[in-house]
Design a protein around this motif. Structure first.
Motif, PDB file in Angstrom:
ATOM      1  N   PHE A 167       1.000  -1.174   0.304  1.00 23.38           N
ATOM      2  CA  PHE A 167       0.308  -0.424   0.094  1.00 23.38           C
ATOM      3  C   PHE A 167       0.845   1.048  -0.017  1.00 23.38           C
ATOM      4  CE2 PHE A 167      -4.220  -1.895  -0.043  1.00 23.38           C
ATOM      5  CZ  PHE A 167      -3.595  -2.970   1.001  1.00 23.38           C
ATOM      6  N   THR A 168       1.974   1.163   0.363  1.00 22.17           N
ATOM      7  CA  THR A 168       3.292   2.197   0.189  1.00 22.17           C
ATOM      8  C   THR A 168       3.862   1.630  -0.242  1.00 22.17           C
ATOM      9  OG1 THR A 168       4.398   1.300   2.598  1.00 22.17           O
ATOM     10  CG2 THR A 168       2.310   2.984   2.321  1.00 22.17           C
ATOM     11  N   PRO A 169       5.187   2.535  -1.166  1.00 21.19           N
ATOM     12  CA  PRO A 169       6.490   1.988  -2.393  1.00 21.19           C
ATOM     13  C   PRO A 169       7.094   1.867  -1.343  1.00 21.19           C
ATOM     14  CG  PRO A 169       5.313   4.751  -2.668  1.00 21.19           C
ATOM     15  CD  PRO A 169       4.495   4.140  -0.863  1.00 21.19           C
ATOM     16  N   LYS A 170       8.121   0.947  -1.237  1.00 23.09           N
ATOM     17  CA  LYS A 170       8.662   0.705  -0.759  1.00 23.09           C
ATOM     18  C   LYS A 170       9.840   1.514  -0.165  1.00 23.09           C
ATOM     19  CE  LYS A 170      12.673  -3.275  -1.086  1.00 23.09           C
ATOM     20  NZ  LYS A 170      13.019  -3.988  -1.346  1.00 23.09           N
ATOM     21  N   GLY A 171      10.288   1.424   1.328  1.00 19.97           N
ATOM     22  CA  GLY A 171      11.053   2.797   1.478  1.00 19.97           C
ATOM     23  C   GLY A 171      10.686   4.189   2.137  1.00 19.97           C
ATOM     24  N   TYR A 172       9.374   3.821   1.951  1.00 21.88           N
ATOM     25  CA  TYR A 172       8.232   4.776   2.708  1.00 21.88           C
ATOM     26  C   TYR A 172       7.495   4.078   3.953  1.00 21.88           C
ATOM     27  CZ  TYR A 172       9.613   7.955  -1.176  1.00 21.88           C
ATOM     28  OH  TYR A 172      10.143   8.730  -1.503  1.00 21.88           O
ATOM     29  N   GLY A 173       7.039   4.794   4.384  1.00 19.38           N
ATOM     30  CA  GLY A 173       6.561   3.851   6.009  1.00 19.38           C
ATOM     31  C   GLY A 173       7.306   3.532   6.846  1.00 19.38           C
ATOM     32  N   GLY A 174       6.518   3.330   7.976  1.00 16.46           N
ATOM     33  CA  GLY A 174       7.582   2.453   9.017  1.00 16.46           C
ATOM     34  C   GLY A 174       7.869   3.645  10.261  1.00 16.46           C
ATOM     35  N   HIS A 175       8.694   3.993  10.805  1.00 18.57           N
ATOM     36  CA  HIS A 175       9.341   4.878  11.667  1.00 18.57           C
ATOM     37  C   HIS A 175       9.179   6.978  10.738  1.00 18.57           C
ATOM     38  CE1 HIS A 175      10.643   6.997  15.279  1.00 18.57           C
ATOM     39  NE2 HIS A 175      11.900   7.225  14.707  1.00 18.57           N
ATOM     40  N   ARG A 176       8.332   7.065  11.778  1.00 20.14           N
ATOM     41  CA  ARG A 176       8.672   8.683  11.398  1.00 20.14           C
ATOM     42  C   ARG A 176       9.251   9.609  12.720  1.00 20.14           C
ATOM     43  NH1 ARG A 176       4.264  11.668   8.729  1.00 20.14           N
ATOM     44  NH2 ARG A 176       4.304  13.857   9.295  1.00 20.14           N
ATOM     45  N   ARG A 177       9.672  10.113  12.534  1.00 22.66           N
ATOM     46  CA  ARG A 177      11.125  11.481  13.071  1.00 22.66           C
ATOM     47  C   ARG A 177       9.827  11.873  13.497  1.00 22.66           C
ATOM     48  NH1 ARG A 177      15.490  13.111  10.487  1.00 22.66           N
ATOM     49  NH2 ARG A 177      14.163  13.683   8.429  1.00 22.66           N
ATOM     50  N   ASP A 178       9.857  12.623  14.618  1.00 21.94           N
ATOM     51  CA  ASP A 178       9.620  13.756  15.916  1.00 21.94           C
ATOM     52  C   ASP A 178      10.002  14.976  15.422  1.00 21.94           C
ATOM     53  OD1 ASP A 178      10.647  14.477  18.612  1.00 21.94           O
ATOM     54  OD2 ASP A 178      11.568  11.953  18.744  1.00 21.94           O
ATOM     55  N   PRO A 179       9.467  16.034  15.552  1.00 20.76           N
ATOM     56  CA  PRO A 179       9.441  17.100  14.794  1.00 20.76           C
ATOM     57  C   PRO A 179      10.372  17.404  15.751  1.00 20.76           C
ATOM     58  CG  PRO A 179       7.426  17.419  15.841  1.00 20.76           C
ATOM     59  CD  PRO A 179       7.949  15.836  16.236  1.00 20.76           C
ATOM     60  N   GLU A 180      11.185  17.031  16.998  1.00 22.25           N
ATOM     61  CA  GLU A 180      12.273  17.704  17.892  1.00 22.25           C
ATOM     62  C   GLU A 180      13.778  17.059  17.272  1.00 22.25           C
ATOM     63  OE1 GLU A 180      13.278  20.238  19.950  1.00 22.25           O
ATOM     64  OE2 GLU A 180      11.199  20.955  19.799  1.00 22.25           O
ATOM     65  N   GLN A 181      13.156  15.505  17.168  1.00 23.50           N
ATOM     66  CA  GLN A 181      14.297  14.968  15.956  1.00 23.50           C
ATOM     67  C   GLN A 181      14.874  15.385  14.495  1.00 23.50           C
ATOM     68  OE1 GLN A 181      15.858  12.525  17.522  1.00 23.50           O
ATOM     69  NE2 GLN A 181      17.587  12.639  15.789  1.00 23.50           N
ATOM     70  N   VAL A 182      13.585  15.842  13.430  1.00 26.06           N
ATOM     71  CA  VAL A 182      13.954  16.135  12.154  1.00 26.06           C
ATOM     72  C   VAL A 182      15.233  17.778  12.967  1.00 26.06           C
ATOM     73  CG1 VAL A 182      12.897  17.195  10.938  1.00 26.06           C
ATOM     74  CG2 VAL A 182      11.761  15.478  11.870  1.00 26.06           C
ATOM     75  N   LYS A 183      14.649  18.452  13.646  1.00 20.89           N
ATOM     76  CA  LYS A 183      15.727  19.484  13.944  1.00 20.89           C
ATOM     77  C   LYS A 183      17.144  19.325  14.548  1.00 20.89           C
ATOM     78  CE  LYS A 183      11.595  21.401  16.222  1.00 20.89           C
ATOM     79  NZ  LYS A 183      10.944  22.776  17.488  1.00 20.89           N
ATOM     80  N   ARG A 184      16.839  18.340  15.500  1.00 17.78           N
ATOM     81  CA  ARG A 184      18.091  18.064  16.001  1.00 17.78           C
ATOM     82  C   ARG A 184      18.895  17.821  14.855  1.00 17.78           C
ATOM     83  NH1 ARG A 184      16.421  14.187  18.913  1.00 17.78           N
ATOM     84  NH2 ARG A 184      16.200  15.700  20.686  1.00 17.78           N
ATOM     85  N   ASP A 185      18.346  16.378  13.786  1.00 14.35           N
ATOM     86  CA  ASP A 185      19.455  16.040  12.884  1.00 14.35           C
ATOM     87  C   ASP A 185      19.963  17.265  12.055  1.00 14.35           C
ATOM     88  OD1 ASP A 185      19.166  13.668  14.177  1.00 14.35           O
ATOM     89  OD2 ASP A 185      17.295  12.912  12.491  1.00 14.35           O
ATOM     90  N   GLY A 186      18.858  18.086  11.306  1.00 12.15           N
ATOM     91  CA  GLY A 186      18.626  19.334  10.594  1.00 12.15           C
ATOM     92  C   GLY A 186      19.890  20.195  11.184  1.00 12.15           C
ATOM     93  N   TRP A 187      20.268  20.111  12.291  1.00 13.86           N
ATOM     94  CA  TRP A 187      21.176  20.906  13.242  1.00 13.86           C
ATOM     95  C   TRP A 187      22.727  20.536  13.153  1.00 13.86           C
ATOM     96  CZ3 TRP A 187      23.463  24.991  13.984  1.00 13.86           C
ATOM     97  CH2 TRP A 187      24.330  25.479  14.493  1.00 13.86           C
ATOM     98  N   TYR A 188      22.653  18.769  13.161  1.00  9.55           N
ATOM     99  CA  TYR A 188      23.955  18.245  13.008  1.00  9.55           C
ATOM    100  C   TYR A 188      24.609  18.178  11.766  1.00  9.55           C
ATOM    101  CZ  TYR A 188      23.097  16.672  18.098  1.00  9.55           C
ATOM    102  OH  TYR A 188      22.568  16.522  19.166  1.00  9.55           O
ATOM    103  N   GLU A 189      23.370  17.586  10.808  1.00 10.03           N
ATOM    104  CA  GLU A 189      23.695  17.436   9.590  1.00 10.03           C
ATOM    105  C   GLU A 189      23.526  18.880   8.585  1.00 10.03           C
ATOM    106  OE1 GLU A 189      20.242  15.074   8.012  1.00 10.03           O
ATOM    107  OE2 GLU A 189      21.580  12.914  10.156  1.00 10.03           O
ATOM    108  N   GLN A 190      23.907  19.375   8.816  1.00 11.18           N
ATOM    109  CA  GLN A 190      23.482  20.505   8.372  1.00 11.18           C
ATOM    110  C   GLN A 190      23.461  21.712   8.177  1.00 11.18           C
ATOM    111  OE1 GLN A 190      21.308  20.591   4.557  1.00 11.18           O
ATOM    112  NE2 GLN A 190      21.070  18.196   5.157  1.00 11.18           N
ATOM    113  N   GLY A 191      24.054  21.864  10.147  1.00  9.62           N
ATOM    114  CA  GLY A 191      23.688  23.489  10.000  1.00  9.62           C
ATOM    115  C   GLY A 191      22.586  23.883  10.334  1.00  9.62           C
ATOM    116  N   VAL A 192      21.132  23.427  10.049  1.00  7.47           N
ATOM    117  CA  VAL A 192      20.162  24.643  10.399  1.00  7.47           C
ATOM    118  C   VAL A 192      19.524  24.453  11.830  1.00  7.47           C
ATOM    119  CG1 VAL A 192      17.947  24.614   8.928  1.00  7.47           C
ATOM    120  CG2 VAL A 192      19.471  24.291   7.592  1.00  7.47           C
ATOM    121  N   LEU A 193      18.764  25.678  12.125  1.00  2.26           N
ATOM    122  CA  LEU A 193      18.731  26.021  13.065  1.00  2.26           C
ATOM    123  C   LEU A 193      17.264  25.953  13.212  1.00  2.26           C
ATOM    124  CD1 LEU A 193      18.711  25.695  16.098  1.00  2.26           C
ATOM    125  CD2 LEU A 193      20.321  27.859  16.089  1.00  2.26           C
TER     126      LEU A 193
END
Length: 68
Positions: free
Chosen positions: A6-32
């Motif tokens: 029902f979903t393409p392979k690679g889509y679905g499963g674990h969804r990151r919470d907004p704080e994790q997205v922000k944290r990853d953006g800071w660590y990986e891209q330098g975006v705050l």
């Protein structure tokens, strides 16, 4: 034959919470991504966030930016 998907392979499963997205953006891209309403900030830190946002993007439509 593998069953129907029902979903393409690679889509679905674990969804990151907004704080994790922000944290990853800071660590990986330098975006705050910071909210001026974040309770972890002191009032001077909130004021600094407001000033930076206004400088980079202009004043928010629902607020006046105070000078001085």
């Amino acid at each position: 034959m593998s069953g129907m998907r029902f979903t393409p392979k690679g889509y679905g499963g674990h969804r990151r919470d907004p704080e994790q997205v922000k944290r990853d953006g800071w660590y990986e891209q330098g975006v705050l991504a910071v909210s001026v309403h974040d309770d972890r900030l002191t009032w001077p830190e909130r004021a600094l966030v407001e000033q930076l946002g206004a400088k980079l993007y202009g004043p928010r439509p629902d607020r006046e930016v105070r000078n001085g």
